[in-house]
Scaffold this motif. Structure first.
Motif, PDB file in Angstrom:
ATOM      1  N   ALA A   1       0.837  -1.203   0.000  1.00  0.00           N
ATOM      2  CA  ALA A   1       0.000   0.000   0.000  1.00  0.00           C
ATOM      3  C   ALA A   1       0.872   1.253   0.000  1.00  0.00           C
ATOM      4  CB  ALA A   1      -0.922  -0.002   1.214  1.00  0.00           C
ATOM      5  N   ASP A   2       0.289   2.345  -0.445  1.00  0.00           N
ATOM      6  CA  ASP A   2       1.009   3.614  -0.430  1.00  0.00           C
ATOM      7  C   ASP A   2       1.356   4.047   0.999  1.00  0.00           C
ATOM      8  OD1 ASP A   2       1.988   6.179  -1.445  1.00  0.00           O
ATOM      9  OD2 ASP A   2       0.127   7.016  -0.614  1.00  0.00           O
ATOM     10  N   ASP A   3       0.468   3.792   1.917  1.00  0.00           N
ATOM     11  CA  ASP A   3       0.694   4.160   3.318  1.00  0.00           C
ATOM     12  C   ASP A   3       0.001   3.136   4.205  1.00  0.00           C
ATOM     13  OD1 ASP A   3       1.418   5.634   5.625  1.00  0.00           O
ATOM     14  OD2 ASP A   3      -0.478   6.750   5.569  1.00  0.00           O
ATOM     15  N   GLY A   4       0.541   1.908   4.225  1.00  0.00           N
ATOM     16  CA  GLY A   4      -0.048   0.863   5.044  1.00  0.00           C
ATOM     17  C   GLY A   4      -0.029   1.246   6.511  1.00  0.00           C
ATOM     18  N   CYS A   5      -1.103   0.907   7.206  1.00  0.00           N
ATOM     19  CA  CYS A   5      -1.245   1.389   8.585  1.00  0.00           C
ATOM     20  C   CYS A   5      -1.955   0.350   9.449  1.00  0.00           C
ATOM     21  CB  CYS A   5      -2.055   2.689   8.572  1.00  0.00           C
ATOM     22  SG  CYS A   5      -2.278   3.450  10.188  1.00  0.00           S
ATOM     23  N   VAL A   6      -1.409   0.110  10.631  1.00  0.00           N
ATOM     24  CA  VAL A   6      -2.030  -0.746  11.644  1.00  0.00           C
ATOM     25  C   VAL A   6      -2.364   0.119  12.850  1.00  0.00           C
ATOM     26  CG1 VAL A   6      -1.746  -2.744  13.168  1.00  0.00           C
ATOM     27  CG2 VAL A   6      -0.666  -2.731  10.902  1.00  0.00           C
ATOM     28  N   VAL A   7      -3.570  -0.021  13.360  1.00  0.00           N
ATOM     29  CA  VAL A   7      -3.947   0.657  14.606  1.00  0.00           C
ATOM     30  C   VAL A   7      -4.449  -0.395  15.579  1.00  0.00           C
ATOM     31  CG1 VAL A   7      -5.304   2.467  15.704  1.00  0.00           C
ATOM     32  CG2 VAL A   7      -4.640   2.709  13.299  1.00  0.00           C
TER      33      VAL A   7
END
Length: 241
Positions: A131-137
């Motif tokens: 992804a362009d800006d993979g993110c986990v929260v």
């Protein structure tokens, strides 16, 4: 927009996160274990609003089930670029009830509150990295910061989640990994004890309850803020100050 996967996304904080991510433009995969009707209700609400959503059943404490869940979400909505590890559990007991904190209780708390986020992060890592800006929260708890909470094993499991968040931020970079740690939120865990919950919430500096929507707003902010990683954002109305 990439797909957002929200574990336990049909109720409480998870529901609020699912709807917030939809409003931000993400297709949303909503995982559930028992709450099928709740998950499908959120799917219906999102699709009625013109969005895309699916409900996927999975036991997130089972690595194979998690991998199947991620594959299903990917197949139906596309690669997972945002992962919200919201599913959690507690077994209430007095903090000093050491005999009550059996091996089984410890294993249950660590399985849901620590291992499940690990399995989900590992299963989505290829999508997140692509992804362009993979993110986990990760959805934590102030119990992991204060050591207080609904039980000793619960508080320790949430403390371990803090450590997982920071280590994964290093291990998965440039994928961003953060944590949102709510204070007291009157979800279904407080069913039958709402008055006591409101009494405790009133002791916070802001003199108001922290709502699931408050927590979801923080999650959405972390997802949007591309320079934040390895951090814990506390959402508790000043409860811990």
């Amino acid at each position: 927009m990439t797909t957002a996967l929200v574990t336990g996304g049909g109720t409480g904080i998870g529901r609020a996160c699912s709807l917030a991510l939809h409003r931000a433009g993400h297709p949303v995969a909503i995982s559930y274990r028992r709450s099928a009707d709740d998950a499908e209700s959120v799917v219906d609400e999102i699709t009625a609003d013109g969005g895309r959503a699916v409900a996927v059943r999975a036991d997130v404490t089972d690595d194979a089930a998690v991998r199947a869940m991620v594959a299903s979400a990917r197949e139906q909505l596309g690669p997972v670029g945002v992962l919200v590890n919201n599913a959690g559990a507690t077994i209430p007991m007095p903090l000093d009830d050491l005999d009550g904190a059996t091996d089984d209780v410890w294993q249950q708390m660590l399985a849901v509150n620590l291992m499940a986020p690990w399995y989900c992060a590992r299963a989505t890592v290829d999508d997140l990295r692509a992804a362009d800006d993979g993110c986990v929260v990760n959805i934590g708890s102030i119990a992991g910061l204060t050591g207080n909470g609904s039980s000793l094993p619960y508080a320790v499991s949430k403390s371990a989640l803090h450590g997982l968040t920071r280590s994964l931020a290093r291990a998965l970079a440039p994928v961003r990994v953060n944590e949102v740690a709510p204070g007291l939120v009157l979800t279904r865990w407080w069913a039958g004890n709402e008055d006591r919950g409101r009494e405790l919430a009133a002791s916070a500096l802001l003199d108001r309850e922290t709502t699931p929507e408050d927590v979801a707003a923080a999650v959405l902010g972390v997802v949007a803020s591309r320079a934040i990683t390895g951090q814990t954002i506390v959402v508790d109305g000043g409860q811990t100050l």
